[in-house]
Scaffold this motif. Structure first.
Motif, mmCIF file in Angstrom:
data_model
loop_
_atom_site.group_PDB
_atom_site.id
_atom_site.type_symbol
_atom_site.label_atom_id
_atom_site.label_comp_id
_atom_site.label_asym_id
_atom_site.label_seq_id
_atom_site.Cartn_x
_atom_site.Cartn_y
_atom_site.Cartn_z
ATOM 1 N N ALA A 1 0.838 -1.194 0.000
ATOM 2 C CA ALA A 1 0.000 0.000 0.000
ATOM 3 C C ALA A 1 0.874 1.245 0.000
ATOM 4 O O ALA A 1 1.593 1.497 0.962
ATOM 5 C CB ALA A 1 -0.899 0.008 1.241
ATOM 6 N N GLY A 2 0.809 1.986 -1.104
ATOM 7 C CA GLY A 2 1.649 3.177 -1.221
ATOM 8 C C GLY A 2 1.480 4.131 -0.053
ATOM 9 O O GLY A 2 2.461 4.652 0.479
ATOM 10 N N ALA B 1 0.651 3.596 3.052
ATOM 11 C CA ALA B 1 1.318 3.118 4.255
ATOM 12 C C ALA B 1 2.823 3.333 4.128
ATOM 13 O O ALA B 1 3.499 3.693 5.106
ATOM 14 C CB ALA B 1 1.003 1.642 4.481
ATOM 15 N N ALA C 1 -1.996 -3.418 3.824
ATOM 16 C CA ALA C 1 -3.429 -3.155 3.938
ATOM 17 C C ALA C 1 -4.140 -4.449 3.561
ATOM 18 O O ALA C 1 -3.584 -5.280 2.837
ATOM 19 C CB ALA C 1 -3.835 -2.016 3.011
ATOM 20 N N PRO C 2 -5.365 -4.635 4.053
ATOM 21 C CA PRO C 2 -6.090 -5.853 3.683
ATOM 22 C C PRO C 2 -6.454 -5.811 2.198
ATOM 23 O O PRO C 2 -6.928 -4.779 1.703
ATOM 24 C CB PRO C 2 -7.381 -5.792 4.529
ATOM 25 C CG PRO C 2 -7.324 -4.554 5.349
ATOM 26 C CD PRO C 2 -6.171 -3.735 4.913
ATOM 27 N N MET D 1 -2.328 -3.927 8.803
ATOM 28 C CA MET D 1 -3.346 -2.982 9.242
ATOM 29 C C MET D 1 -4.744 -3.578 9.143
ATOM 30 O O MET D 1 -5.071 -4.222 8.145
ATOM 31 C CB MET D 1 -3.258 -1.705 8.394
ATOM 32 C CG MET D 1 -1.876 -1.068 8.433
ATOM 33 S SD MET D 1 -1.671 0.189 7.126
ATOM 34 C CE MET D 1 -2.515 1.567 7.895
ATOM 35 N N GLY D 2 -5.541 -3.323 10.145
ATOM 36 C CA GLY D 2 -6.910 -3.811 10.121
ATOM 37 C C GLY D 2 -7.373 -4.110 11.533
ATOM 38 O O GLY D 2 -6.677 -3.787 12.503
ATOM 39 N N GLY D 3 -8.538 -4.719 11.653
ATOM 40 C CA GLY D 3 -9.117 -5.022 12.955
ATOM 41 C C GLY D 3 -9.180 -6.509 13.186
ATOM 42 O O GLY D 3 -8.158 -7.166 13.351
ATOM 43 N N ASP D 4 -10.394 -7.062 13.134
ATOM 44 C CA ASP D 4 -10.566 -8.475 13.469
ATOM 45 C C ASP D 4 -9.753 -9.403 12.577
ATOM 46 O O ASP D 4 -9.277 -10.431 13.021
ATOM 47 C CB ASP D 4 -12.063 -8.843 13.356
ATOM 48 C CG ASP D 4 -12.849 -8.263 14.518
ATOM 49 O OD1 ASP D 4 -12.222 -7.966 15.564
ATOM 50 O OD2 ASP D 4 -14.069 -8.077 14.384
ATOM 51 N N ARG D 5 -9.571 -8.991 11.322
ATOM 52 C CA ARG D 5 -8.878 -9.912 10.414
ATOM 53 C C ARG D 5 -7.393 -10.040 10.756
ATOM 54 O O ARG D 5 -6.697 -10.870 10.167
ATOM 55 C CB ARG D 5 -9.068 -9.486 8.967
ATOM 56 C CG ARG D 5 -8.205 -8.349 8.509
ATOM 57 C CD ARG D 5 -8.444 -8.071 7.059
ATOM 58 N NE ARG D 5 -9.863 -7.775 6.846
ATOM 59 C CZ ARG D 5 -10.542 -8.124 5.757
ATOM 60 N NH1 ARG D 5 -9.932 -8.750 4.789
ATOM 61 N NH2 ARG D 5 -11.809 -7.807 5.634
ATOM 62 N N VAL D 6 -6.890 -9.195 11.652
ATOM 63 C CA VAL D 6 -5.471 -9.262 12.014
ATOM 64 C C VAL D 6 -5.244 -10.165 13.222
ATOM 65 O O VAL D 6 -4.122 -10.611 13.474
ATOM 66 C CB VAL D 6 -4.934 -7.843 12.337
ATOM 67 C CG1 VAL D 6 -3.415 -7.861 12.425
ATOM 68 C CG2 VAL D 6 -5.377 -6.843 11.291
ATOM 69 N N PHE E 1 -1.192 -1.209 14.332
ATOM 70 C CA PHE E 1 -2.104 -0.685 13.310
ATOM 71 C C PHE E 1 -1.455 0.509 12.625
ATOM 72 O O PHE E 1 -1.628 0.725 11.431
ATOM 73 C CB PHE E 1 -3.429 -0.267 13.952
ATOM 74 C CG PHE E 1 -4.339 0.466 12.997
ATOM 75 C CD1 PHE E 1 -4.847 -0.187 11.880
ATOM 76 C CD2 PHE E 1 -4.654 1.806 13.185
ATOM 77 C CE1 PHE E 1 -5.664 0.484 10.985
ATOM 78 C CE2 PHE E 1 -5.469 2.473 12.290
ATOM 79 C CZ PHE E 1 -5.971 1.807 11.183
#
Lengths: 741, 741
Positions: free
Chosen positions: B312-313, B315, B387-388, B417-422, B438
């Motif tokens: 992700a550019g 990030a 990023a996801p 980066m992310g929430g539950d998926r991490v 994050f």
């Protein structure tokens, strides 16, 4: 570049459409077209029409074979390959669609072919007056409409934060993370290449959106800084705007530039422009959402005094340190407050701020203390901190805080410290809009964010003063110099300042010794004398400048200067000798006012003290022109060396008001005359009695550059390529006094 | 105050006891005694003996009626009320117990009665040579022994972080939070009032503890700064020490002081002392644990070059900004690395740093890029950001990172980066010791922490140089002045500097006009001439100083000075006239070296540039004496105005080495002579050829103050109460040259 007078765009059809077409919808596994269809069909209450000539239906919805056959579409989402995208947009425009989201990539970010495609896209969009998002974006979300026109793997929770991001990947990361954190959004926009609609359009729209309480953004560039500043300044008077503008550092700017193809502007221009627009700038994603959350849910504090209530001395010390690091202060309690606390709390508790209700406190004791401090007129906000103890129930404490928050006008933040035992309390606090942080430091910082935005909403309007100046005279000085081409701006450089009401040393050009003596009688001696000849560029080299000449020596000095000129070049054109007032610098302070032009924000005005203060300490303040009185005063008071001007070290203060006015007059000069690319008044000598400009250097746009009155871009290009530097050597300082020749 | 030569205390019986007694154990609900018993019985494999004369058993364990009957106890935990605690400790000492944890409160933190109790406790502890923790603390935990001798509601997970906290509430909050975060500890100590054992004792012990990889602390004061510095400097050469020292701000220091009753030292002393000890200082709890985690699990980087690999550019830009904010740099890749990346990555990917593997990357593509950059010799550390997307599996990516981390010597941090998926990926990374954030900003900051500690482990030892000086002469100058009592230190002030090898202007005292002329012939004219008389304090007021006297005027000037002296006071004792070299300041730089004494750290040496640089910009560097060459050089190079010394602005550099040496000589002076409480050499004029001290002001301890060679405390008290200020007006600058009289 947008017209500054154009009205706010109507984007209601974009965010609240009745009928949405997906041009390029498919069912292929893993395709963007399928993802967009799936997201749209999930919650949207309007009609979704897939447009695909080679299919009967997509995801159960009957296909239209073209956008023209899709009915009265409010919003078209384009997911066809790059080669077909411009044509798809054209057809949408022709079919009367007003709003288009181009998700397709392969434009400005993809080499010269892509750049050409993007120019064509822009042409088509403008031809049809389209509200176009993208291209090269993730899409848009609007939770009030149940609209998810993105190919993101998740959706946004409903909420009152509007979010625009120049990076689609950041959007996907944020959506997933925010869902876990319970953070909701009104709208989310992936800006993509910003070919038509940019951050300014969305921020303006959201400023008038009843569903939006806070606007946040991740940006890598702002393409039209001046428009952004003017329009977002209006937005931030009510709605907070928080930005993570990346590319802050030199390396970061390069990385952003190679990533998006956007030209990085100067960090100082962004810094000044964003502050002038009332934008709250943050440095990281975490800070962005800490700010968003507290601004979305909490009222603004009336004052900067913070009351801390805690059952843990250590936490109180950490919060006090954190307050010391911010612009906030620890509230000093009224006597009645201290007495009331004394009565309400057991022996050993601290009745002063931070209030320590001590380790055996229960929620009820916290409540009594909180109620008392919130009634103190010096308290603008409160932070409640707690360590886990046997006596305090976090759930009960959370309910106490939630109730007090609802009853009072003051913002309240919490740091109920701990892990699993905080989970339920955090949910209770969350419902009441009270953010909870493990770290007291972050709790305090969130209160500072509220105070920062309060200052934006209450600050004086930044309306530039229009001074009475001799604009025509300045115009002719500038155009004369430009017509002469690469010539050095001469004596008239100082005239330029005088035309704008800025004091310069008294001066006169004479052409015989008797007139020289008369000039000295008028100006008052001793004086500085300089040969005036277009053939002599470096006067000091031939002894063409004499400093501190007494009246009795003036006639002889005149003859000597003229003979030196002819000795240097026998065919020199000697126009005369300049007699100039000698400025005594003792006890005065040398300041600098400079202007250069930023590709995004236009003229930037800089102020600082001369010499090492600028060169070594880089102690300067910068604002985007036009600079209003408020801004100019902030500049002067904002430098570290301000005590040297204000007399804080025991001396007499210099005429601050005169500096403030001069900065504004110079701002007006460069705003009125865009042909002046750069300008440096160095020094502007400040004394208790006023200021006087001793030297001016300016760079003018070359006369053959494309002339465009509003054309910052043309001007700037001229600067880099054909800009003519008009070096003004004039310097009326005692040690080396020489003026434009 | 501890003896600096005492050996490290043996605390093995404290942290790894076989038999633990709880004096005051009870079963009463909610009591501390019950909580301690319950915690001890949970995991401890040794024997727990409740001591309570009025019970048969507590929590199922048979009671001893006194500590003397409790068998061969290694550790006694005291939970009896304050009134009985000292007696309980005495009995434990008499019974041969060597380690005592006093949880009981009601000592120094509780008024004068408590303070008296604490002095008695200290006396008893010292009489028996006890290792005593507390009083007024939560207790201690040692996970390798399964020992939880606290009344905290939870326990610590096993791990390699040792944690000492001056606030018990912070311990309970941290334990709960850390358990949720999966952060484990070797030992945890609640320091309480630090009557006997303090942070230095524990940090030394943990420095030699194989179970401890990182030492962290929350402190509000360090009571014996000098001992801390000496001992912890040894610890940090191997084991990182990270401190959250609160009371940083003035308000915070006051809050800490009222909370613990401890005297707050100066923030600048803490800042200097902690840095000199190699301690990594953080500003918040979040930073404390970010640092602890990465230091516990990751290797130290060989270089400051960071490689960023991202899909992700945006990030990548954020990480690049973050790197720009730190002392780290973006690694520049070798040509082979760029070529290898070019081969491994698809078109459109960025092969330079930050490496953008682009949005459709899977874990395997990340892996190829990561492997390539880790092999580049310019890469000291790597950050992987994602990023996801539809193509990348976070679990697979986490396994890739974990594998690479295991194979390579470079530290690797992650920002998936992310929430539950991490969640699951974070668990995989956690097992491999790779922290995940994050926010890319925090990932980069954790790499900086590693680089900071690497520099501590590799830096030159700070061994002060011992210059050859005339210590006896200085001793007699100081003692003579002190014997004269409140008298002003005279001409000998400059002699003090000369005795320590610091150059001062050439000078001679003469008693007739002929000798004055001879002196000028020797020194070289023009000179400064001053009346020398113990009866004339303010020489300039009576015209007793003449600057820039030429040889031809010296005899007349002599007569004039003497007659002015008698005109002022006819009975004046005139000792003669001082003839002093006139120092030309053109092109030289005026610096300042000052010393004052801190109650915790002893003499603090300050360096800065004269005038506004110190007064307005506060541009100074401070170190705790004795100052070694390394420290002195860091001071000079560390000020913002260093370019004015180094010739970076085009001038010739001044003699930096001479400044560095002078700082050390002054450090040696104040270290050798603790009677010198404060000292200011202002200005120390630096030129390309060397330095010369033109003026000295010093404050000496009054002769009647308690004399204690090692006694910083006595000295400091004298400073505040009876210190004699010896004002040295001497100043050999051209504009106002006057030396000690």
């Amino acid at each position: 570049m947008g017209d500054l007078s154009e009205p706010t765009k109507d984007l209601s059809g974009l965010f609240d459409p009745s009928r949405v077409a997906v041009i390029g919808a498919t069912e292929r596994d893993g395709s963007v077209g399928r993802a967009v269809m799936t997201n749209l069909l999930a919650d949207f209450e309007g009609t979704v029409v897939p447009v695909n000539p080679s299919r009967e239906s997509v995801c159960g919805e009957p296909c239209a074979s073209s956008i023209g056959e899709a009915g009265d579409v409010d919003l078209a989402v384009v997911v066809v390959p790059a080669g077909a995208a411009v044509e798809a947009v054209r057809e949408a425009g022709e079919a009367g669609v007003e709003n288009v989201v181009v998700i397709t990539a392969g434009f400005g970010e993809a080499g010269s072919e892509g750049a050409a495609r993007e120019r064509e896209l822009e042409r088509v969009a403008n031809e049809h007056g389209l509200n176009l998002v993208g291209p090269n974006c993730l899409g848009i979300i609007s939770t009030p409409a149940g609209l998810n026109a993105t190919f993101a793997p998740g959706n946004a929770l409903p909420g009152s934060i509007a979010f625009a991001s120049q990076s689609g990947a950041i959007v996907t990361a944020v959506l997933d993370w925010a869902a876990q954190q319970g953070i909701g959004f009104s709208d989310v926009v992936s800006l993509g290449n910003k070919t038509v609609l940019d951050e300014t359009d969305f921020f303006e729209t959201w400023g008038n959106d009843p569903d939006t309480d806070v606007i946040i953004g991740y940006l890598e560039s702002i393409d039209d800084g001046r428009r952004f500043l003017d329009r977002v300044d209006e937005v931030t008077r009510e709605t907070p705007v928080v930005l993570l503008k990346s590319g802050r550092t030199e390396a970061g700017a390069k990385a952003a530039s190679s990533h998006t193809g956007a030209i990085a502007g100067s960090e100082r221009a962004y810094e000044a422009g964003l502050a002038q627009a009332g934008v709250l700038r943050v440095g990281s994603l975490e800070e962005l959402f800490d700010a968003a959350r507290v601004l979305a849910d909490q009222p603004l504090p009336d004052s900067d005094g913070v009351a801390v209530v805690t059952n843990a001395g250590g936490a109180g010390v950490l919060a006090t340190d954190a307050i010391g690091d911010t612009r906030l202060s620890r509230a000093t309690f009224e006597e009645e407050t201290v007495e009331a606390l004394e009565e309400a709390l057991p022996a050993g508790a601290n009745r002063y701020n931070p209030v320590d209700v001590i380790g055996d406190a229960d929620a009820e004791r916290f409540d009594r203390a909180l109620e008392i401090v919130l009634d103190d007129p010096n308290v603008g906000a409160a932070a409640v901190l707690s360590a886990p103890t046997a006596t305090v129930s976090y759930d009960a404490l959370a309910r106490v805080i939630a109730d007090r928050r609802a009853e009072h006008d003051e913002p309240i933040v919490a740091s109920l410290m701990g892990g699993d035992r905080v989970a339920n309390a955090e949910a209770i606090l969350g419902e009441a809009g009270v953010p909870n942080y493990f770290d007291p430091d972050r709790a305090v910082r969130s209160l500072e964010t509220l105070a920062d935005h309060r200052d934006v909403t209450t600050r004086e309007r930044s309306t530039p003063t229009s001074f009475e100046v001799d604009r025509e005279r300045a115009e002719s000085i500038v155009s004369d110099a430009r017509e002469r081409g690469g010539a050095t701006l001469g004596v008239e450089a100082m005239d330029l300042l005088e035309a704008y009401g800025i004091e310069t040393p008294d001066s006169e050009i004479v052409s015989d010794p008797e007139a020289a003596v008369e000039a000295v009688d008028r100006i008052g001696g001793p004086v500085v004398m300089k040969i005036v000849s277009p053939d002599i560029l470096h006067k000091t080299d031939i002894g063409g400048v004499k400093v501190g000449v007494e009246r009795s020596d003036v006639a002889d000095a005149y003859e000597d200067l003229v003979s030196r000129a002819y000795a240097y070049r026998s065919d020199a054109t000697v126009e005369g000798v300049q007699i100039q007032e000698l400025v005594d610098l003792e006890d005065d302070v040398e300041t600098i006012v400079g202007v250069n032009r930023d590709p995004q924000f236009g003229p930037l005005v800089l102020f600082g003290l001369g010499g090492v203060f600028v060169e070594v300490f880089e102690d300067t303040a910068v604002r985007v022109a036009p600079v209003a009185d408020r801004d100019a005063r902030e500049m002067v008071e904002g430098i570290d060396a301000y005590p040297l001007l204000s007399g804080a070290r025991g001396g007499e203060p210099v005429a601050i008001d005169a500096i403030v006015e001069t900065i504004q007059r110079l701002s007006q000069l460069v705003t009125d005359h865009p042909e002046i690319l750069e300008l440096d008044v160095n020094p502007l000598v400040a004394s208790p009695d006023g200021v006087i400009a001793l030297d001016l250097r300016a760079t003018l746009e070359a006369a053959d550059a494309e002339s465009d009155a509003a054309g910052t871009e043309a001007t700037t290009e001229a600067d880099a390529t054909t800009g003519t530097e008009t070096t003004v050597e004039g310097d009326a300082r005692e040690r080396d006094q020489e003026t434009p020749q």
